[in-house]
Design a protein around this motif. Structure first.
Motif, PDB file in Angstrom:
ATOM      1  N   LEU A  51      41.944   8.995 -56.705  1.00  0.00           N
ATOM      2  CA  LEU A  51      41.318   9.954 -55.784  1.00  0.00           C
ATOM      3  C   LEU A  51      40.006  10.473 -56.378  1.00  0.00           C
ATOM      4  O   LEU A  51      38.990  10.573 -55.679  1.00  0.00           O
ATOM      5  CB  LEU A  51      42.269  11.121 -55.510  1.00  0.00           C
ATOM      6  N   ALA A  52      40.024  10.797 -57.682  1.00  0.00           N
ATOM      7  CA  ALA A  52      38.815  11.287 -58.353  1.00  0.00           C
ATOM      8  C   ALA A  52      37.711  10.235 -58.339  1.00  0.00           C
ATOM      9  O   ALA A  52      36.536  10.559 -58.108  1.00  0.00           O
ATOM     10  CB  ALA A  52      39.146  11.693 -59.783  1.00  0.00           C
ATOM     11  N   VAL A  53      38.081   8.969 -58.560  1.00  0.00           N
ATOM     12  CA  VAL A  53      37.091   7.891 -58.523  1.00  0.00           C
ATOM     13  C   VAL A  53      36.480   7.782 -57.131  1.00  0.00           C
ATOM     14  O   VAL A  53      35.251   7.679 -56.972  1.00  0.00           O
ATOM     15  CB  VAL A  53      37.731   6.546 -58.938  1.00  0.00           C
ATOM     16  N   TYR A  54      37.324   7.815 -56.101  1.00  0.00           N
ATOM     17  CA  TYR A  54      36.819   7.700 -54.726  1.00  0.00           C
ATOM     18  C   TYR A  54      35.918   8.879 -54.360  1.00  0.00           C
ATOM     19  O   TYR A  54      34.885   8.703 -53.696  1.00  0.00           O
ATOM     20  CB  TYR A  54      37.985   7.617 -53.745  1.00  0.00           C
ATOM     21  N   LEU A  55      36.303  10.081 -54.771  1.00  0.00           N
ATOM     22  CA  LEU A  55      35.501  11.261 -54.455  1.00  0.00           C
ATOM     23  C   LEU A  55      34.172  11.241 -55.206  1.00  0.00           C
ATOM     24  O   LEU A  55      33.113  11.538 -54.651  1.00  0.00           O
ATOM     25  CB  LEU A  55      36.286  12.539 -54.798  1.00  0.00           C
ATOM     26  N   TRP A  56      34.241  10.917 -56.491  1.00  0.00           N
ATOM     27  CA  TRP A  56      33.040  10.950 -57.330  1.00  0.00           C
ATOM     28  C   TRP A  56      31.985   9.955 -56.844  1.00  0.00           C
ATOM     29  O   TRP A  56      30.799  10.256 -56.800  1.00  0.00           O
ATOM     30  CB  TRP A  56      33.419  10.655 -58.772  1.00  0.00           C
ATOM     31  N   PHE A  57      32.470   8.759 -56.468  1.00  0.00           N
ATOM     32  CA  PHE A  57      31.523   7.715 -56.071  1.00  0.00           C
ATOM     33  C   PHE A  57      31.430   7.557 -54.550  1.00  0.00           C
ATOM     34  O   PHE A  57      30.748   6.641 -54.079  1.00  0.00           O
ATOM     35  CB  PHE A  57      31.915   6.387 -56.712  1.00  0.00           C
ATOM     36  N   ASP A  58      32.129   8.437 -53.823  1.00  0.00           N
ATOM     37  CA  ASP A  58      32.128   8.384 -52.362  1.00  0.00           C
ATOM     38  C   ASP A  58      32.401   6.954 -51.876  1.00  0.00           C
ATOM     39  O   ASP A  58      31.611   6.350 -51.136  1.00  0.00           O
ATOM     40  CB  ASP A  58      30.785   8.875 -51.808  1.00  0.00           C
ATOM     41  N   SER A  59      33.540   6.423 -52.315  1.00  0.00           N
ATOM     42  CA  SER A  59      33.803   4.995 -52.092  1.00  0.00           C
ATOM     43  C   SER A  59      35.195   4.734 -51.533  1.00  0.00           C
ATOM     44  O   SER A  59      35.875   3.798 -51.949  1.00  0.00           O
ATOM     45  CB  SER A  59      33.646   4.238 -53.416  1.00  0.00           C
ATOM     46  N   PHE A  60      35.642   5.581 -50.618  1.00  0.00           N
ATOM     47  CA  PHE A  60      36.966   5.379 -50.038  1.00  0.00           C
ATOM     48  C   PHE A  60      37.021   4.045 -49.297  1.00  0.00           C
ATOM     49  O   PHE A  60      36.131   3.725 -48.516  1.00  0.00           O
ATOM     50  CB  PHE A  60      37.292   6.504 -49.057  1.00  0.00           C
ATOM     51  N   PRO A  61      38.089   3.258 -49.529  1.00  0.00           N
ATOM     52  CA  PRO A  61      38.233   2.001 -48.788  1.00  0.00           C
ATOM     53  C   PRO A  61      38.708   2.283 -47.362  1.00  0.00           C
ATOM     54  O   PRO A  61      39.084   3.407 -47.030  1.00  0.00           O
ATOM     55  CB  PRO A  61      39.307   1.252 -49.582  1.00  0.00           C
ATOM     56  N   ALA A  62      38.717   1.252 -46.542  1.00  0.00           N
ATOM     57  CA  ALA A  62      39.168   1.414 -45.165  1.00  0.00           C
ATOM     58  C   ALA A  62      40.638   1.826 -45.123  1.00  0.00           C
ATOM     59  O   ALA A  62      41.455   1.320 -45.885  1.00  0.00           O
ATOM     60  CB  ALA A  62      38.972   0.108 -44.400  1.00  0.00           C
ATOM     61  N   SER A  63      40.948   2.762 -44.252  1.00  0.00           N
ATOM     62  CA  SER A  63      42.334   3.189 -44.066  1.00  0.00           C
ATOM     63  C   SER A  63      42.542   3.546 -42.610  1.00  0.00           C
ATOM     64  O   SER A  63      42.217   4.646 -42.171  1.00  0.00           O
ATOM     65  CB  SER A  63      42.649   4.396 -44.958  1.00  0.00           C
ATOM     66  N   GLY A  64      43.072   2.602 -41.850  1.00  0.00           N
ATOM     67  CA  GLY A  64      43.195   2.765 -40.417  1.00  0.00           C
ATOM     68  C   GLY A  64      44.098   3.894 -39.986  1.00  0.00           C
ATOM     69  O   GLY A  64      43.992   4.370 -38.854  1.00  0.00           O
ATOM     70  N   GLU A  65      44.996   4.327 -40.849  1.00  0.00           N
ATOM     71  CA  GLU A  65      45.927   5.389 -40.478  1.00  0.00           C
ATOM     72  C   GLU A  65      45.544   6.734 -41.071  1.00  0.00           C
ATOM     73  O   GLU A  65      46.312   7.691 -40.995  1.00  0.00           O
ATOM     74  CB  GLU A  65      47.351   4.994 -40.896  1.00  0.00           C
ATOM     75  N   GLY A  66      44.377   6.805 -41.697  1.00  0.00           N
ATOM     76  CA  GLY A  66      43.893   8.082 -42.203  1.00  0.00           C
ATOM     77  C   GLY A  66      44.230   8.307 -43.660  1.00  0.00           C
ATOM     78  O   GLY A  66      45.311   7.976 -44.121  1.00  0.00           O
ATOM     79  N   TYR A  67      43.273   8.884 -44.389  1.00  0.00           N
ATOM     80  CA  TYR A  67      43.471   9.099 -45.817  1.00  0.00           C
ATOM     81  C   TYR A  67      44.549  10.134 -46.102  1.00  0.00           C
ATOM     82  O   TYR A  67      45.320   9.997 -47.053  1.00  0.00           O
ATOM     83  CB  TYR A  67      42.153   9.526 -46.465  1.00  0.00           C
ATOM     84  N   THR A  68      44.609  11.185 -45.306  1.00  0.00           N
ATOM     85  CA  THR A  68      45.606  12.230 -45.552  1.00  0.00           C
ATOM     86  C   THR A  68      47.012  11.671 -45.391  1.00  0.00           C
ATOM     87  O   THR A  68      47.888  11.894 -46.244  1.00  0.00           O
ATOM     88  CB  THR A  68      45.401  13.416 -44.588  1.00  0.00           C
ATOM     89  N   PHE A  69      47.237  10.917 -44.323  1.00  0.00           N
ATOM     90  CA  PHE A  69      48.560  10.348 -44.060  1.00  0.00           C
ATOM     91  C   PHE A  69      48.979   9.390 -45.173  1.00  0.00           C
ATOM     92  O   PHE A  69      50.093   9.479 -45.713  1.00  0.00           O
ATOM     93  CB  PHE A  69      48.551   9.635 -42.708  1.00  0.00           C
ATOM     94  N   THR A  70      48.080   8.472 -45.536  1.00  0.00           N
ATOM     95  CA  THR A  70      48.443   7.488 -46.560  1.00  0.00           C
ATOM     96  C   THR A  70      48.564   8.141 -47.940  1.00  0.00           C
ATOM     97  O   THR A  70      49.373   7.711 -48.759  1.00  0.00           O
ATOM     98  CB  THR A  70      47.406   6.344 -46.605  1.00  0.00           C
TER      99      THR A  70
END
Length: 350
Positions: free
Chosen positions: A81-100
């Motif tokens: 989560l820290a890596v994704y936030l720091w680099f703004d690099s969330f992968p595709a998630s069709g069902e939503g990041y919060t849910f997954t």
């Protein structure tokens, strides 16, 4: 009693998974099947052997498994989560990041609820299925099922997977829209590991295998053959072929043979302290994905089989894994069990 040779094998399997994610051109994902078989063997020794274990409630067992798996899982989930936030690099998630994220938090991300496990720490799919398989087996099958039934359940699971998929690179995939292939793959390997432990017990009862030079030579030959066959199936064939289905049975021979710890390769594992690699294997396995993601965004070479990449990856991964083992895994397990013992004592019937 410790199965030091199996610890070394588990450590090498963890390295195979890392190498697969550095260069995914070989069926390194099969190392996960070796993990499942090892888990069935070791947990049978630790928890399912009625001749040596005390009465253990389902709650005791669930806490024991959660205390082993969850602290590091939680840390690595926050790390990715820290890596994704720091680099703004969330992968595709069709069902939503919060849910997954919630699914991952509850360790139910690979139970068939969602097909978007890729949104977070990928390797954790296997501990998601393993936790629930462990609980189901302990609650319903561990002592009640005879060895033949367990073997048939394992074989039927592999046959069902083979009938619907020509390879074993399976996790989120669903069969008939309700059978999660990751769970079925774990059941198959876990049952096989349980069978192997019971075979080990039966052989030990006869007391014919002793540490003599004759048995040393015999087991040395068997160890080399089983190790070579397993290594071949893990590294040489192409990905996602029907050859994958040979691997669990080669791994089964590997685990049973090395469990006696009598051959030359078992001695090498002990002399070279590869058991330490086994101790760190869980940290190596769960940490490597977020470490590789971080290296990618920092533009540190992390992909391909060459000396620079291997040195880069392991010079970062190993120190982190040592740190998480001593700062997350061990303390987390000890604290969780201590807290449970306190709660259990406080609320026990008077």
């Amino acid at each position: 009693m410790r199965f030091d040779s199996l610890d070394g094998i588990r450590g090498l399997a963890a390295l195979a998974v890392v190498l697969f994610h550095i260069q995914p051109t070989f069926p390194g994902y099969l190392a996960v099947d070796l993990f499942f078989i090892l888990s069935g063997f070791v947990l049978s020794f630790r928890y399912f052997d009625s001749t040596r274990t005390r009465d253990l409630s389902l709650a005791d067992f669930v806490v024991a498994r959660l205390s082993r798996l969850y602290p590091l899982h939680f840390f690595t989930l926050l790390a990715i989560l820290a890596v994704y936030l720091w680099f703004d690099s969330f992968p595709a998630s069709g069902e939503g990041y919060t849910f997954t994220f919630i699914l991952n938090l509850l360790l139910i991300q690979n139970t068939g609820i969602s097909n978007w496990w890729l949104a977070w720490n990928e390797p954790s799919w296997s501990i998601s299925v393993e936790l629930w398989v462990n609980i189901i087996v302990f609650a319903y099958l561990a002592i009640k099922c005879n060895t033949l039934t367990l073997l048939l359940l394992s074989l039927c699971s592999y046959i069902l997977l083979l009938a619907n998929n020509q390879h074993l690179d399976l996790h989120i995939h669903m069969m008939f829209n309700f059978i999660n292939t990751g769970l079925l793959r774990c059941f198959a390997g876990f049952f096989l590991g349980m069978v192997l432990f019971r075979m080990y017990q039966r052989i030990r009862v006869f007391d014919v295998i002793k540490p003599t030079w004759q048995w040393f030579v015999t087991f040395s030959i068997l160890e080399v053959a089983a190790f070579a066959a397993s290594a071949y199936l893990l590294f040489i064939p192409g990905k996602q072929t029907i050859m994958d289905y040979n691997a669990p049975f080669a791994f089964a021979a590997l685990v049973l043979i090395f469990s006696f710890q009598l051959g030359i390769l078992s001695k090498v594992i002990n002399l070279t302290r590869l058991t330490v690699l086994g101790t760190l294997s869980f940290s190596i396995y769960l940490n490597h994905f977020w470490v590789l993601a971080m290296m990618k965004h920092l533009h540190i070479p992390h992909y391909g089989f060459n000396s620079e990449v291997v040195i880069n990856v392991f010079s970062i991964l190993l120190p982190i894994s040592i740190a998480t083992y001593y700062l997350i895994e061990k303390p987390g397990q000890a604290y969780s069990r201590k807290l449970y013992a306190h709660v259990k004592h406080h609320f026990k019937p008077i």
